[in-house]
Scaffold this active site. Sequence first.
Site: not given
Length: 273
Positions: A209, A213, A217
């Site tokens: 994660s 993440r 992005n």
Amino acid sequence: MASGTVTSSEYISHHLTNLTFGNHPENGWSLAHSAQEAAEMGFWAINVDTMGWSIALGVLFTWLFRKVAKNVTAGVPGSTQNFIETIIEFVDDNVKGIFHHKNDLIAPLSLTIFVWIFLMNTMDLVPVDWIPFIAGEMGVHFMKVVPTTDVNATAGMALSVFALIIFYSIKQKGLGGFLAELSFQPLGKVMLPFNLFLELVGLIAKPVSLALRLFGNMYAGEMIFILIALLPFWVQWVLSVPWAIFHILVITLQAFIFMVLTIVYLAMSYDHH
């Protein structure tokens, strides 16, 4: 902007390809001249631009904070000292609010993570053609300037945090306690295989994660800047300025999320279940 002899797909591919150094099966130790050559170099190839920019920004962070610390004044602080103190207080408040244990590493680690990732993310605000053009004039084929758009960089940071999670879990609970927590929670000893499966999935999800993440992005943000650069010049200004302003929020938020999740995961490694 891409020249008339370069297609849109070639332009996008060029800007998303790292400058890679490795042992090529035919060319030996060399810089890759294409994405295919980089792939053929295998796992041990190094993305030189990712390493170079991340190290340079880390040095910038260290130099700036050290300079301010050496020249700190108890009187009316200058703008730079005031800004640095604001960042330190912000990080310290987050650490105190989440991590309720004694560990002198957590606050400096959190500060380093937040500022270093923020600086790496900020490189996404540099116009996409400027540095690659300069590099091209110097004979460098590829130059990605945003380290956090390279999953190798984000995964490396996430795995470092994961190693600390494992280390402090074992240090605080003992190896037996750590293994018992994985095996006997949440459904008791009789459900050991199921417990182990659930806990291992949850444990592995932490670095995944963190890495994906941040990477996802920032990669998406870079892609939008590249697509805007393919548009006519006047349209670029209409779209790039609002997107850059919004992206300031994105790059700050992603650095903050990585820092907060790191603090949360390390706090969880101290807690007994």
